[in-house]
Design a protein around this motif. Structure first.
Motif, mmCIF file in Angstrom:
data_model
loop_
_atom_site.group_PDB
_atom_site.id
_atom_site.type_symbol
_atom_site.label_atom_id
_atom_site.label_comp_id
_atom_site.label_asym_id
_atom_site.label_seq_id
_atom_site.Cartn_x
_atom_site.Cartn_y
_atom_site.Cartn_z
ATOM 1 N N ARG A 27 0.850 -1.190 0.000
ATOM 2 C CA ARG A 27 0.000 0.000 0.000
ATOM 3 C C ARG A 27 0.884 1.238 0.000
ATOM 4 O O ARG A 27 1.869 1.295 0.732
ATOM 5 N N PRO A 28 0.521 2.243 -0.788
ATOM 6 C CA PRO A 28 1.312 3.478 -0.800
ATOM 7 C C PRO A 28 1.347 4.123 0.586
ATOM 8 O O PRO A 28 0.322 4.231 1.253
ATOM 9 N N LYS A 29 2.525 4.500 1.016
ATOM 10 C CA LYS A 29 2.742 5.217 2.278
ATOM 11 C C LYS A 29 2.342 4.423 3.522
ATOM 12 O O LYS A 29 2.155 4.990 4.589
ATOM 13 N N LYS A 30 2.183 3.102 3.403
ATOM 14 C CA LYS A 30 1.855 2.253 4.556
ATOM 15 C C LYS A 30 2.857 1.109 4.585
ATOM 16 O O LYS A 30 3.107 0.463 3.569
ATOM 17 N N ASP A 31 3.450 0.846 5.742
ATOM 18 C CA ASP A 31 4.382 -0.281 5.830
ATOM 19 C C ASP A 31 3.888 -1.359 6.790
ATOM 20 O O ASP A 31 4.576 -2.344 7.024
#
Length: 70
Positions: A27-31
């Motif tokens: 997910r973009p900007k989620k780790d």
């Protein structure tokens, strides 16, 4: 969740559900989570849980009533 970890979970889901079109995508900007697809259809979110030093994964899938109507 890095690419290696996503690949391991993807292999597990594919084997468990006998479906090789399952994909786990970052997910973009989620780790701490990833998206799960079957083919091109989004089916849910996979979250990482590191509580108490034990790493686990929680898969959340919403099923809309319109999806199950006959």
């Amino acid at each position: 969740m890095d690419k290696t970890e996503m690949a391991k979970v993807e292999r597990y889901l594919r084997q468990t559900f006998a479906n090789h079109s399952i994909r786990v995508v970052g997910r973009p900007k989620k780790d701490d989570s990833a998206e799960v697809y079957i083919g091109e259809e989004f089916v849910g979110v996979l979250f990482v849980d590191d509580e108490d030093g034990d790493r686990s994964y929680n898969f959340t899938m919403a099923i809309l009533d319109t999806d199950i109507e006959e």
